[in-house]
Design a protein around this motif. Structure first.
Motif, mmCIF file in Angstrom:
data_model
loop_
_atom_site.group_PDB
_atom_site.id
_atom_site.type_symbol
_atom_site.label_atom_id
_atom_site.label_comp_id
_atom_site.label_asym_id
_atom_site.label_seq_id
_atom_site.Cartn_x
_atom_site.Cartn_y
_atom_site.Cartn_z
ATOM 1 N N LYS A 80 22.267 7.284 107.643
ATOM 2 C CA LYS A 80 21.661 7.123 106.317
ATOM 3 C C LYS A 80 20.132 7.185 106.362
ATOM 4 C CE LYS A 80 21.611 3.910 102.368
ATOM 5 N NZ LYS A 80 21.949 4.925 101.347
ATOM 6 N N PHE A 81 19.516 6.359 107.206
ATOM 7 C CA PHE A 81 18.056 6.352 107.287
ATOM 8 C C PHE A 81 17.544 7.717 107.744
ATOM 9 C CE2 PHE A 81 13.923 5.543 109.157
ATOM 10 C CZ PHE A 81 13.349 4.606 108.314
ATOM 11 N N ASN A 82 18.224 8.313 108.717
ATOM 12 C CA ASN A 82 17.796 9.618 109.208
ATOM 13 C C ASN A 82 17.866 10.672 108.110
ATOM 14 O OD1 ASN A 82 17.082 11.500 111.442
ATOM 15 N ND2 ASN A 82 19.091 12.349 110.990
ATOM 16 N N ALA A 83 18.959 10.669 107.343
ATOM 17 C CA ALA A 83 19.122 11.675 106.289
ATOM 18 C C ALA A 83 18.125 11.484 105.152
ATOM 19 C CB ALA A 83 20.547 11.631 105.749
ATOM 20 N N GLU A 84 17.814 10.231 104.820
ATOM 21 C CA GLU A 84 16.962 9.955 103.666
ATOM 22 C C GLU A 84 15.480 9.918 104.001
ATOM 23 O OE1 GLU A 84 20.336 7.196 101.373
ATOM 24 O OE2 GLU A 84 18.429 6.313 102.025
ATOM 25 N N VAL A 85 15.156 9.575 105.248
ATOM 26 C CA VAL A 85 13.744 9.357 105.598
ATOM 27 C C VAL A 85 13.310 10.186 106.808
ATOM 28 C CG1 VAL A 85 11.982 7.647 106.156
ATOM 29 C CG2 VAL A 85 13.909 6.998 104.701
ATOM 30 N N THR A 86 13.836 9.873 107.981
ATOM 31 C CA THR A 86 13.289 10.450 109.207
ATOM 32 C C THR A 86 13.347 11.970 109.216
ATOM 33 O OG1 THR A 86 14.157 8.506 110.359
ATOM 34 C CG2 THR A 86 13.284 10.290 111.719
ATOM 35 N N ARG A 87 14.521 12.524 108.980
ATOM 36 C CA ARG A 87 14.672 13.976 109.096
ATOM 37 C C ARG A 87 13.818 14.733 108.083
ATOM 38 N NH1 ARG A 87 20.533 15.257 109.152
ATOM 39 N NH2 ARG A 87 20.426 15.069 106.875
ATOM 40 N N PRO A 88 13.862 14.390 106.786
ATOM 41 C CA PRO A 88 13.029 15.161 105.848
ATOM 42 C C PRO A 88 11.540 14.999 106.081
ATOM 43 C CG PRO A 88 14.135 13.338 104.724
ATOM 44 C CD PRO A 88 14.752 13.443 106.074
ATOM 45 N N VAL A 89 11.091 13.782 106.391
ATOM 46 C CA VAL A 89 9.656 13.568 106.576
ATOM 47 C C VAL A 89 9.164 14.273 107.838
ATOM 48 C CG1 VAL A 89 7.862 11.850 107.008
ATOM 49 C CG2 VAL A 89 9.596 11.420 105.261
ATOM 50 N N LEU A 90 9.873 14.090 108.943
ATOM 51 C CA LEU A 90 9.436 14.742 110.180
ATOM 52 C C LEU A 90 9.554 16.257 110.090
ATOM 53 C CD1 LEU A 90 10.699 12.521 113.132
ATOM 54 C CD2 LEU A 90 8.432 12.609 112.109
ATOM 55 N N ASN A 91 10.585 16.742 109.416
ATOM 56 C CA ASN A 91 10.728 18.184 109.280
ATOM 57 C C ASN A 91 9.521 18.779 108.566
ATOM 58 O OD1 ASN A 91 12.311 20.690 109.496
ATOM 59 N ND2 ASN A 91 12.354 20.575 107.270
ATOM 60 N N GLU A 92 9.099 18.115 107.504
ATOM 61 C CA GLU A 92 7.957 18.640 106.740
ATOM 62 C C GLU A 92 6.623 18.396 107.442
ATOM 63 O OE1 GLU A 92 8.367 20.494 104.092
ATOM 64 O OE2 GLU A 92 10.533 20.179 104.159
ATOM 65 N N ARG A 93 6.458 17.217 108.015
ATOM 66 C CA ARG A 93 5.163 16.835 108.574
ATOM 67 C C ARG A 93 4.941 17.309 110.020
ATOM 68 N NH1 ARG A 93 2.695 12.262 106.630
ATOM 69 N NH2 ARG A 93 1.065 12.881 108.092
#
Length: 240
Positions: free
Chosen positions: A119-132
């Motif tokens: 859940k945390f990875n899908a909502e926060v870690t993955r999208p933020v790190l992917n973009e940043r």
């Protein structure tokens, strides 16, 4: 970077006997970091081999048919899936224990590991790190500020949830540190590298992270450097 489940009929792949332990990883992968933290907490010496997982080379698939990192070469085996690796390490190197004795306690650790790794990875870690981070590293485009904003908004509810847990418990899953704490800290440390955590939202969560960040197991993680992407000034400071 993802560590989602993939079907496989393979038993653990065999590695040549007599080779030193080696972890195939990526520095800002939370799944790799979770395994690194457990290895360090167990005082298991391991070589680190950086894997450019997005290139999907044949060696990666030889080590893990699912084509994902981390992969741990240990005891003549090639071990994949971060949660399975961590629990294997806890069973084979029982001191210090990172899983509770009771079935209910082990359930809670596994539930929280799934919370952060799914859940945390899908909502926060993955999208933020992917973009940043990963778009820059992989040269696949420019950050989408809307995706980053949504990820940083989603983290607030997770911090509030953790605050509620820590009001009742010393550590996330109970009275003693566990794999759940390392799973959560692995995700937060990746985000903290690029200064994307509002530590002022919860004193309890900030104190929890400062405590776990000060453990010897965290030293190598805090020394990570991504070429072309500098860590936040406070990243490696134990007192923020």
């Amino acid at each position: 970077m993802t560590d989602r489940y993939a079907p496989s009929t393979h038993s653990p792949a065999r590695a040549p006997a007599g080779q030193p332990a080696r972890l195939y990883h990526t520095p800002l992968s939370p799944f790799s970091r979770k395994v690194r933290l457990v290895l360090a907490e167990k005082r298991i010496e391991v070589e680190l081999a950086e894997e450019r997982y997005w290139e999907q080379g044949p060696e990666l698939f030889r080590r893990n048919p699912a084509g994902k990192i981390p992969v741990l070469r240990l005891d003549g085996m090639l071990l994949a899936e971060s949660q399975a690796i961590c629990e294997y390490l806890d069973e084979t190197v029982p001191s210090p224990p990172l899983m509770p004795d009771s079935p209910a306690g082990r359930y809670e650790v596994r539930r929280l590991c799934a919370w952060f790794d799914d859940k945390f990875n899908a909502e926060v870690t993955r999208p933020v790190l992917n973009e940043r981070v990963w778009k820059k590293v992989q040269k696949t485009g420019y950050p989408d500020s809307r995706v980053v904003k949504a990820g940083l908004s989603a983290i607030k509810a997770h911090v509030d949830y953790m605050h509620g847990l820590l009001e009742e418990r010393r550590w996330l899953a109970g009275p003693t540190i566990s794999i759940a704490d390392f799973a959560a800290a692995a995700h937060f440390s990746c985000l903290d590298y690029i200064s994307d955590v509002d530590w002022d939202r919860s004193d309890l969560v900030r104190q929890w992270y400062a405590t776990i960040k000060s453990r010897p197991a965290f030293r190598n993680v805090l020394a990570d450097q991504m070429p072309g992407i500098h860590p936040a000034p406070h990243y490696a400071l134990l007192d923020f």
